[in-house]
Design a protein around this motif. Structure first.
Motif, PDB file in Angstrom:
ATOM      1  N   UNK A 165      40.409  53.490  36.618  1.00  0.00           N
ATOM      2  CA  UNK A 165      39.513  53.495  37.667  1.00  0.00           C
ATOM      3  C   UNK A 165      39.436  51.672  37.763  1.00  0.00           C
ATOM      4  N   UNK A 166      39.506  51.405  39.244  1.00  0.00           N
ATOM      5  CA  UNK A 166      39.616  49.795  39.413  1.00  0.00           C
ATOM      6  C   UNK A 166      38.332  49.127  39.364  1.00  0.00           C
ATOM      7  N   UNK A 167      37.156  50.207  39.728  1.00  0.00           N
ATOM      8  CA  UNK A 167      36.019  49.448  40.024  1.00  0.00           C
ATOM      9  C   UNK A 167      34.779  50.388  39.692  1.00  0.00           C
ATOM     10  N   UNK A 168      33.512  49.783  39.431  1.00  0.00           N
ATOM     11  CA  UNK A 168      32.284  50.775  39.285  1.00  0.00           C
ATOM     12  C   UNK A 168      32.216  51.022  37.872  1.00  0.00           C
ATOM     13  N   UNK A 169      31.173  51.738  37.532  1.00  0.00           N
ATOM     14  CA  UNK A 169      30.766  52.140  36.079  1.00  0.00           C
ATOM     15  C   UNK A 169      32.100  52.506  35.041  1.00  0.00           C
ATOM     16  N   UNK A 215      42.271  41.466  32.276  1.00  0.00           N
ATOM     17  CA  UNK A 215      41.593  42.142  31.243  1.00  0.00           C
ATOM     18  C   UNK A 215      42.274  43.673  31.569  1.00  0.00           C
ATOM     19  N   UNK A 216      42.107  44.148  32.745  1.00  0.00           N
ATOM     20  CA  UNK A 216      42.702  45.661  32.985  1.00  0.00           C
ATOM     21  C   UNK A 216      44.190  45.663  32.692  1.00  0.00           C
ATOM     22  N   UNK A 217      44.982  44.665  32.770  1.00  0.00           N
ATOM     23  CA  UNK A 217      46.356  44.898  32.696  1.00  0.00           C
ATOM     24  C   UNK A 217      46.386  45.008  31.106  1.00  0.00           C
ATOM     25  N   UNK A 218      45.839  44.103  30.216  1.00  0.00           N
ATOM     26  CA  UNK A 218      45.917  44.265  28.748  1.00  0.00           C
ATOM     27  C   UNK A 218      45.256  45.572  28.360  1.00  0.00           C
ATOM     28  N   UNK A 219      44.269  45.977  28.834  1.00  0.00           N
ATOM     29  CA  UNK A 219      43.710  47.131  28.437  1.00  0.00           C
ATOM     30  C   UNK A 219      44.460  48.562  28.681  1.00  0.00           C
ATOM     31  N   UNK A 254      42.631  42.576  20.760  1.00  0.00           N
ATOM     32  CA  UNK A 254      41.381  42.156  21.154  1.00  0.00           C
ATOM     33  C   UNK A 254      40.558  42.775  22.223  1.00  0.00           C
ATOM     34  N   UNK A 255      41.306  43.213  23.284  1.00  0.00           N
ATOM     35  CA  UNK A 255      40.769  43.749  24.555  1.00  0.00           C
ATOM     36  C   UNK A 255      40.491  45.216  24.194  1.00  0.00           C
ATOM     37  N   UNK A 256      41.192  46.007  23.565  1.00  0.00           N
ATOM     38  CA  UNK A 256      40.864  47.110  23.235  1.00  0.00           C
ATOM     39  C   UNK A 256      39.803  47.412  22.080  1.00  0.00           C
ATOM     40  N   UNK A 257      39.594  46.551  21.264  1.00  0.00           N
ATOM     41  CA  UNK A 257      38.562  46.714  20.133  1.00  0.00           C
ATOM     42  C   UNK A 257      37.215  46.206  20.970  1.00  0.00           C
ATOM     43  N   UNK A 258      37.244  45.401  21.735  1.00  0.00           N
ATOM     44  CA  UNK A 258      36.072  45.033  22.322  1.00  0.00           C
ATOM     45  C   UNK A 258      35.415  45.914  23.422  1.00  0.00           C
ATOM     46  N   UNK A 259      36.786  46.677  24.232  1.00  0.00           N
ATOM     47  CA  UNK A 259      36.151  47.471  25.096  1.00  0.00           C
ATOM     48  C   UNK A 259      35.810  48.982  24.841  1.00  0.00           C
ATOM     49  N   UNK A 260      36.965  49.431  24.179  1.00  0.00           N
ATOM     50  CA  UNK A 260      37.011  50.847  23.485  1.00  0.00           C
ATOM     51  C   UNK A 260      36.403  51.248  22.201  1.00  0.00           C
ATOM     52  N   UNK A 308      30.864  45.269  27.394  1.00  0.00           N
ATOM     53  CA  UNK A 308      31.212  45.542  29.031  1.00  0.00           C
ATOM     54  C   UNK A 308      32.171  44.506  29.281  1.00  0.00           C
ATOM     55  N   UNK A 309      32.865  45.107  30.576  1.00  0.00           N
ATOM     56  CA  UNK A 309      33.896  44.284  31.090  1.00  0.00           C
ATOM     57  C   UNK A 309      33.679  42.763  31.154  1.00  0.00           C
ATOM     58  N   UNK A 310      32.672  42.760  31.841  1.00  0.00           N
ATOM     59  CA  UNK A 310      32.345  41.065  32.122  1.00  0.00           C
ATOM     60  C   UNK A 310      32.051  40.323  30.922  1.00  0.00           C
TER      61      UNK A 310
END
Length: 232
Positions: free
Chosen positions: A133-137, A206-210, A180-186, A191-193
């Motif tokens: 998903x590229x946007x939204x919740x 962020x999305x590319x790395x995630x 870092x991205x995986x730990x913070x997000x998942x 939150x992404x922001x």
């Protein structure tokens, strides 16, 4: 805690910031008053996560512990300057990552940004971004998730400590920029922001790395489940 040159009204205004929730404002006010209980609450909430994140940048857990201790000292010293434009968590993680990177560079164990850019070339996508998903919740989450290997896969994964260990090893083996991205997000659910603010990256980055981090971990688990252990 006294604020030099400020009136009582100005002090109250300094303790209430539009970027924070009322609960965070109350916690911040207690911290600025030197409330030991409030600080203990803050440490208990974030310390383990900070250690986990720091280990992505430095040599070992002992060094990570030192980095996080330095972070808490910086938090105490910087409370009066915190403006509340981000959450306390975002601010604290930002301090820690800055210190961890400095320590990692000094130890020459840090993955440089130029190294990451070589790996992160857009021509070498490991997973199609359209699968997320590229946007939204649900931005950044699977839109078209990998198909299950078989009906028993979730049960096998949960029942197999070795499979879980394989997943953890895959996470630990990630380059620091992806980890870092995986730990913070998942793992931490940031939150992404806020993740972008902590890591000082764009939303696209962020999305590319995630995507790449998730794909590497997924492939590691798939490899394990397709190996000799899958017959268990």
């Amino acid at each position: 805690m006294e604020f030099p040159g400020q009136t009582t009204l100005e002090q109250a205004q300094a303790l209430t910031t539009s970027g924070l929730t009322s609960t965070q404002d109350q916690l911040l006010a207690k911290l600025r008053r030197g409330d030991d209980g409030a600080f203990e609450e803050l440490v208990n909430t974030h310390h383990r996560s900070l250690i986990r994140m720091a280990m992505g940048y430095v040599a070992d857990r002992e060094v990570a512990e030192e980095v996080v201790q330095d972070t808490w000292m910086a938090v105490i010293e910087g409370l009066d300057r915190f403006e509340g434009r981000s959450s306390l968590r975002t601010w604290i993680f930002g301090i820690m990552i800055h210190k961890a990177k400095d320590r990692g560079v000094r130890e020459k164990r840090h993955t440089t940004f130029s190294d990451f850019e070589t790996f992160d070339d857009d021509r070498e996508e490991t997973v199609d971004p359209s699968r997320f998903h590229q946007s939204g919740e649900w931005a950044g989450h699977w839109a078209l998730p990998p198909q299950p290997w078989d009906e028993q896969t979730p049960e096998k994964l949960l029942a197999s400590q070795q499979a879980v260990s394989a997943m953890h090893r895959a996470i630990e083996a990630l380059p620091s920029t992806l980890k870092a991205v995986l730990i913070l997000r998942d793992v931490e659910g940031v939150e992404a922001k806020d993740t972008c603010e902590i890591l000082k990256i764009t939303e696209t980055n962020l999305y590319v790395r995630l995507h790449r981090a998730r794909e590497r971990v997924r492939q590691a688990v798939e490899t394990y489940l397709e190996g000799p252990h899958s017959a268990m």
